[in-house]
Design a protein around this motif. Structure first.
Motif, mmCIF file in Angstrom:
data_model
loop_
_atom_site.group_PDB
_atom_site.id
_atom_site.type_symbol
_atom_site.label_atom_id
_atom_site.label_comp_id
_atom_site.label_asym_id
_atom_site.label_seq_id
_atom_site.Cartn_x
_atom_site.Cartn_y
_atom_site.Cartn_z
ATOM 1 N N ILE A 1 -69.792 92.563 66.869
ATOM 2 C CA ILE A 1 -68.723 92.005 66.079
ATOM 3 C C ILE A 1 -68.379 90.506 66.664
ATOM 4 O O ILE A 1 -67.794 90.314 67.617
ATOM 5 N N LYS A 2 -68.500 89.459 65.742
ATOM 6 C CA LYS A 2 -68.469 88.021 66.117
ATOM 7 C C LYS A 2 -67.155 87.585 65.258
ATOM 8 O O LYS A 2 -66.229 86.734 65.761
ATOM 9 N N THR A 3 -67.144 87.994 64.034
ATOM 10 C CA THR A 3 -66.056 87.198 63.259
ATOM 11 C C THR A 3 -65.174 88.470 62.602
ATOM 12 O O THR A 3 -65.393 89.530 62.798
ATOM 13 N N ILE A 4 -63.806 88.035 62.015
ATOM 14 C CA ILE A 4 -63.115 89.001 61.600
ATOM 15 C C ILE A 4 -63.611 89.968 60.507
ATOM 16 O O ILE A 4 -63.346 91.110 60.317
ATOM 17 N N GLY A 5 -64.473 89.191 59.579
ATOM 18 C CA GLY A 5 -65.245 89.747 58.609
ATOM 19 C C GLY A 5 -66.146 91.139 59.137
ATOM 20 O O GLY A 5 -66.294 92.151 58.617
ATOM 21 N N ASP A 6 -66.778 90.765 60.454
ATOM 22 C CA ASP A 6 -67.527 91.779 60.944
ATOM 23 C C ASP A 6 -66.800 92.951 61.406
ATOM 24 O O ASP A 6 -67.146 94.051 61.310
ATOM 25 N N LEU A 7 -65.379 92.584 62.102
ATOM 26 C CA LEU A 7 -64.458 93.615 62.451
ATOM 27 C C LEU A 7 -64.192 94.541 61.299
ATOM 28 O O LEU A 7 -64.067 95.826 61.214
ATOM 29 N N ALA A 8 -63.785 93.731 60.030
ATOM 30 C CA ALA A 8 -63.244 94.323 58.709
ATOM 31 C C ALA A 8 -64.387 95.514 58.286
ATOM 32 O O ALA A 8 -63.937 96.587 57.646
ATOM 33 N N ASN A 9 -65.397 95.227 58.170
ATOM 34 C CA ASN A 9 -66.642 95.903 57.626
ATOM 35 C C ASN A 9 -67.463 96.675 58.803
ATOM 36 O O ASN A 9 -68.497 97.539 58.310
ATOM 37 N N SER A 10 -66.607 96.997 59.975
ATOM 38 C CA SER A 10 -67.476 97.670 60.758
ATOM 39 C C SER A 10 -66.875 99.345 60.803
ATOM 40 O O SER A 10 -65.724 99.545 60.040
ATOM 41 N N ASN A 11 -67.505 100.214 61.461
ATOM 42 C CA ASN A 11 -66.927 101.637 61.388
ATOM 43 C C ASN A 11 -65.764 101.669 62.083
ATOM 44 O O ASN A 11 -65.555 101.290 63.431
ATOM 45 N N LYS A 12 -64.501 102.084 61.490
ATOM 46 C CA LYS A 12 -63.329 102.154 62.107
ATOM 47 C C LYS A 12 -63.140 102.930 63.100
ATOM 48 O O LYS A 12 -62.751 102.615 64.224
ATOM 49 N N ASN A 13 -63.945 104.015 63.111
ATOM 50 C CA ASN A 13 -63.892 105.168 64.435
ATOM 51 C C ASN A 13 -64.514 104.543 65.479
ATOM 52 O O ASN A 13 -64.212 104.852 66.556
ATOM 53 N N THR A 14 -65.676 103.793 65.330
ATOM 54 C CA THR A 14 -66.402 103.319 66.452
ATOM 55 C C THR A 14 -65.437 102.190 67.191
ATOM 56 O O THR A 14 -65.460 102.111 68.405
ATOM 57 N N ASN B 1 -57.403 97.496 60.948
ATOM 58 C CA ASN B 1 -56.128 97.375 59.850
ATOM 59 C C ASN B 1 -55.987 95.716 59.680
ATOM 60 O O ASN B 1 -55.826 95.292 58.464
ATOM 61 N N ARG B 2 -55.588 95.114 60.470
ATOM 62 C CA ARG B 2 -55.343 93.440 60.397
ATOM 63 C C ARG B 2 -56.558 92.932 59.746
ATOM 64 O O ARG B 2 -56.254 91.901 59.311
ATOM 65 N N SER B 3 -57.679 92.950 60.181
ATOM 66 C CA SER B 3 -58.831 92.382 59.797
ATOM 67 C C SER B 3 -59.092 92.811 58.261
ATOM 68 O O SER B 3 -59.722 91.980 57.558
ATOM 69 N N ASN B 4 -58.488 93.741 57.835
ATOM 70 C CA ASN B 4 -58.459 94.129 56.498
ATOM 71 C C ASN B 4 -57.364 93.872 55.607
ATOM 72 O O ASN B 4 -57.112 94.238 54.573
ATOM 73 N N GLY B 5 -56.504 92.898 56.391
ATOM 74 C CA GLY B 5 -55.367 92.322 55.687
ATOM 75 C C GLY B 5 -54.160 93.500 55.805
ATOM 76 O O GLY B 5 -53.080 93.345 55.039
ATOM 77 N N ILE B 6 -54.340 94.559 56.384
ATOM 78 C CA ILE B 6 -53.209 95.554 56.585
ATOM 79 C C ILE B 6 -52.337 95.385 57.798
ATOM 80 O O ILE B 6 -52.879 95.526 58.824
ATOM 81 N N ASP B 7 -50.994 95.033 57.466
ATOM 82 C CA ASP B 7 -49.956 95.021 58.459
ATOM 83 C C ASP B 7 -48.581 95.362 57.964
ATOM 84 O O ASP B 7 -48.077 94.705 57.384
#
Length: 422
Positions: A206-219, A233-239
């Motif tokens: 995971i390098k970018t916020i997009g990488d984090l948003a599209n990664s497996n949440k449980n991982t 959640n934040r990487s997907n705009g959820i706060d």
């Protein structure tokens, strides 16, 4: 455009961040600094720059540098000693202006940042953008400083937005713009991600916020525990966090400073403690209060401790209000608390307050009145009348002497490297 309908959100959140706040406060106090290259730091070799004017930044001076390196980058840099009383005064003044003029829903994030919920207010100005520009213009005209504004539907996106158009600008990230404006950013741009967290995310690819948003949440949760869920959640705009809109925070009796580069410099830390004790004393005095409890807060650089502030407090039998009393207790608390590690943040706070006139009545009844109980009030009154700090208490005089010695050595290039514990 109806912002809330267009964004499918019932909130409009501003994050207002003052530009180069500490430096700006000194420019307010001394307008001759306005176009000069100034930086806020004590006058010794390893003092850390806590703020730099934008004129100084053009020469490579930035927060976190040592004063020595800053002067190498910019020889005509003017070093200005920190003044927490000034910062608190300006901060309180501007935040009260926001509260009285723009929105009663205000959360103080730090001495130079606040969140405003303007969901029901922005329509008065025609649009969200027009309201933001109105705030920028008003702050510049009324206070002679600038700020930057982040606009979105929640606190996290507003915070990220506030960093995108500095100084004296505003930027917007809407939920529909996350993929374009948020995801390309490095994960370090996220509040809550430091270097050690980044190392863990790097191992997950995971390098970018997009990488984090599209990664497996449980991982991510497995790697970072509870904070992993928050970051995903934040990487997907959820706060969903609400504003802590308790305007009584302005009445808090404390001061703190965050170091961009952690420090173990004993002399510098004691100077900050003294200045913050002075700020606490002034806040109490302005409301005719005394206190029984003084607390010192420390946040360490080590990640295991960086998520919380460790603190130590001392409560005395009779209320106190003088600088020398507050500083003595704060200093004792600091050395009892500090483990010698690098410090990221240090603060001083007063609690357990009572009205000064009640204190005086209690002291008169319970114990003989001390002849020097009002010495600092006398000193302050005289200095205020002549508009210059000519009369000093013993503690203040010693601090002044030590500072002048350090300044003289600094200007002559005579440094004592052994004073730095790092």
């Amino acid at each position: 455009m109806n912002f809330t309908k267009a964004t499918n959100s019932d909130r409009v959140i501003f994050l207002i961040d003052f530009d180069a706040f500490f430096a700006s406060c000194h420019i307010i106090e001394n307008p001759s600094y306005k176009n000069q290259k100034i930086a806020v730091a004590y006058s010794e070799k390893f003092s850390i720059i806590t703020a730099a004017s934008y004129a100084a930044r053009e020469f490579g001076v930035k927060a976190g540098m040592t004063a020595f390196n800053a002067l190498k980058s910019c020889p005509d840099l003017v070093l200005v000693k920190p003044n927490f009383s000034l910062y608190s005064k300006v901060s309180k003044m501007v935040f009260e202006f926001f509260h009285d003029t723009y929105s009663k829903k205000i959360e103080l994030a730090s001495i130079d940042e606040c969140y405003l919920d303007v969901t029901t207010e922005y329509k008065k100005y025609g649009s969200v953008e027009k309201m933001a520009q109105h705030i920028l213009d008003s702050v510049s005209e009324k206070f002679n400083i600038t700020c930057s504004i982040g606009i979105s539907t929640n606190k996290f996106l507003a915070k990220v937005s506030s960093e995108r158009n500095k100084p004296n600008g505003f930027y917007r990230i809407l939920p529909s713009e996350i993929k374009k404006k948020l995801w390309p950013l490095d994960v370090l741009k996220m509040f809550g991600v430091g270097q050690k967290t980044k190392i863990i995310l790097d191992k997950l690819g995971i390098k970018t916020i997009g990488d984090l948003a599209n990664s497996n949440k449980n991982t991510v949760i497995e790697a970072l525990n509870k904070s992993g869920l928050i970051l995903w959640n934040r990487s997907n705009g959820i706060d969903p966090s609400e504003l802590n809109a308790d305007f009584a925070d302005l009445k808090s009796f404390g001061a703190e400073v965050t170091f961009y580069t952690p420090t173990q410099n004993i002399g510098e830390l004691e100077q900050y403690l003294y200045d913050m004790a002075f700020t606490v004393k002034n806040k109490l005095e302005s409301r005719n209060l005394s206190c029984k409890t003084i607390a010192v807060l420390i946040k360490y650089q080590d990640e295991k401790l960086s998520k919380k502030k460790t603190s130590m407090q001392q409560t005395v039998e009779m209320p106190i209000s003088t600088l020398e009393q507050i500083f003595a207790i704060a200093k004792n608390n600091f050395y009892s608390l500090w483990n010698g590690a690098e410090i990221r943040l240090v603060g001083v706070r007063a609690t357990n307050t009572s009205k000064e006139y009640n204190v005086k009545e209690q002291q008169t009844f319970l114990q003989p009145k001390k002849n020097n109980s009002n010495i600092e009030t006398i000193v302050d009154n005289i200095n205020n009348q002549i508009n210059i700090e000519k009369l000093l208490t013993g503690t203040n005089l010693q601090i002044k002497i030590d500072e002048e010695k350090r300044t003289s050595k600094f200007q002559k290039g005579e440094f004592d490297s052994d004073k730095r514990r790092s």
